[in-house]
Scaffold this active site. Structure first.
Site, PDB file in Angstrom:
ATOM      1  CB  CYS A 140      -1.946   2.855  -5.587  1.00 28.18           C
ATOM      2  SG  CYS A 140      -1.739   3.697  -4.017  1.00 28.18           S
TER       3      CYS A 140
ATOM      4  CG  HIS B 256      -2.033  -0.961   1.171  1.00 25.97           C
ATOM      5  ND1 HIS B 256      -3.070  -0.827   0.285  1.00 25.97           N
ATOM      6  CD2 HIS B 256      -2.280  -2.087   1.881  1.00 25.97           C
ATOM      7  CE1 HIS B 256      -3.916  -1.836   0.460  1.00 25.97           C
ATOM      8  NE2 HIS B 256      -3.461  -2.611   1.408  1.00 25.97           N
TER       9      HIS B 256
END
Length: 368
Positions: A212, A144
């Protein structure tokens, strides 16, 4: 007629009272939304940190070799590196990751698997279809960039040549950062055995970090930030630590630069225990104030010393706390804190797991 000495006040109309209550409800919802953001971006990281600490304690890997009161610097080894671990299962600890560019004490676990559960609980996951540390090919990792400890939040700060260090139970693998690419989630070639010559037999040992892009997004990120590195050397944990993780103190002793210093919040075993003690404190203060003062606000209203207040959710709650205003405010603050703890412990995890809108806000970042 108002009693002598009490000034009459003009009460709001029913319509204005309703608007006031609606306004209080909206303020409460705004506070809950702010708490959800805090839970997503901060508390999930606390939970991940605690889980990683517990995982490292269960495997009981040995500390790097030391000499006297200091730590030895492991010498780079020649020849093909050993491959470790030899057997992996979903959720098992594969390795630990150290990236000095991210901070002196920065370290994260890497577990097997890139499911949302594994990334949320452990921070980083190994693509099961990719190679293991030491193997020729591509050791690919997902993590993440926002929330859940945001392990790859600062990949955009990596510079060419920066060490990306992997530790397994017995070995160190020191990779060097080479370059990055921003791509779409469907670009699975970035985690192939040779990401620069897809389909060819790999001859180099790569590491790939996927996360991301952009870092913060109200919906699933539209792109992925891919960072690559190539193996520089390997070393034995029994020989010490890599020079990239060694530091010298004021006495000239070599120390392992990374010291595990868990945050205060990560030491909290369960928010359920916190909630229990908070409610015990509330009951004790409530009963003490009830015995000493009872409900002065309600009494003064009932006896006509104060005008009957307008409709208000917050006012209703405050007036039903015993004691003077200071004690009332303290009790309401304790209740608000208890409510926030309950949201963190039960409500927000349920929303993120079951409500589509909140599921979309989850920062699941693996390249699939």
């Amino acid at each position: 007629m108002a009693r002598h000495g009490v000034l009459p006040t003009r009460q709001r109309s029913v319509g204005f009272s309703i608007l006031g209550v609606i306004g209080e409800i909206l303020l409460t919802l705004a506070a809950v939304c702010a708490l959800y953001i805090a839970w997503q971006l901060w508390w999930t990281g606390v939970v991940a940190e605690r889980t990683q600490m517990e995982t490292r304690q269960t495997v009981s890997w040995s500390d790097p070799a030391s000499s006297g009161s200091g730590t030895q610097v492991a010498q780079p080894q020649q020849g093909d590196p050993p491959v470790q671990p030899s057997v992996v299962t979903d959720g098992s600890l594969v390795a630990q990751l150290y990236i000095p560019r991210f901070g002196l004490n920065w370290q994260r676990n890497i577990v097997e698997g890139i499911s949302a559960e594994q990334l949320a609980k452990h921070g980083l996951g190994h693509y099961p279809t990719s190679q293991l540390p030491g193997q020729i090919g591509n050791f690919a990792i997902a993590g993440h960039r926002g929330g859940y400890g945001e392990p790859l939040a600062y990949v955009d700060q990596l510079q060419e040549g920066d060490p990306i260090i992997i530790r397994t139970q017995d070995y160190w693998y020191v990779y060097r950062y080479t370059k990055y690419k921003i791509t779409v989630p469907e670009d699975v070639a970035v985690v192939s055995p040779d990401p620069f010559n897809v389909g060819a037999t790999p001859t180099h040992r790569y590491i790939t970090l996927t996360t991301c892009e952009p870092r913060y997004s109200p919906t699933p990120a539209t792109h992925r930030w891919i960072s690559w590195g190539e193996l520089d050397y390997w070393a034995k944990v029994s020989d010490g630590v890599p020079k990239e993780l060694a530091a010298t103190d004021s006495s000239g002793q070599v120390k392992f630069a990374v010291q595990e210093t868990p945050s205060v919040f990560a030491r909290v075993s369960s928010l359920t225990d916190v909630l229990m003690w908070v409610m015990i404190a509330y009951v004790v203060i409530y009963l003490a104030a009830l015995v000493a003062w009872r409900y002065p606000a309600l009494r003064s209203i009932r006896e006509g010393e104060r005008p009957r207040p307008d409709a208000s959710l917050y006012g209703w709650l405050l007036r039903r706390q015993p004691g003077p205003v200071v004690i009332q405010l303290l009790l309401v603050a304790i209740l608000a804190f208890a409510g926030a703890v309950a949201l963190f412990q039960w409500a927000f995890p349920w929303l993120a797991s079951n409500v589509p809108m909140f599921q979309l806000m989850s920062a699941y970042v693996s390249v699939e």
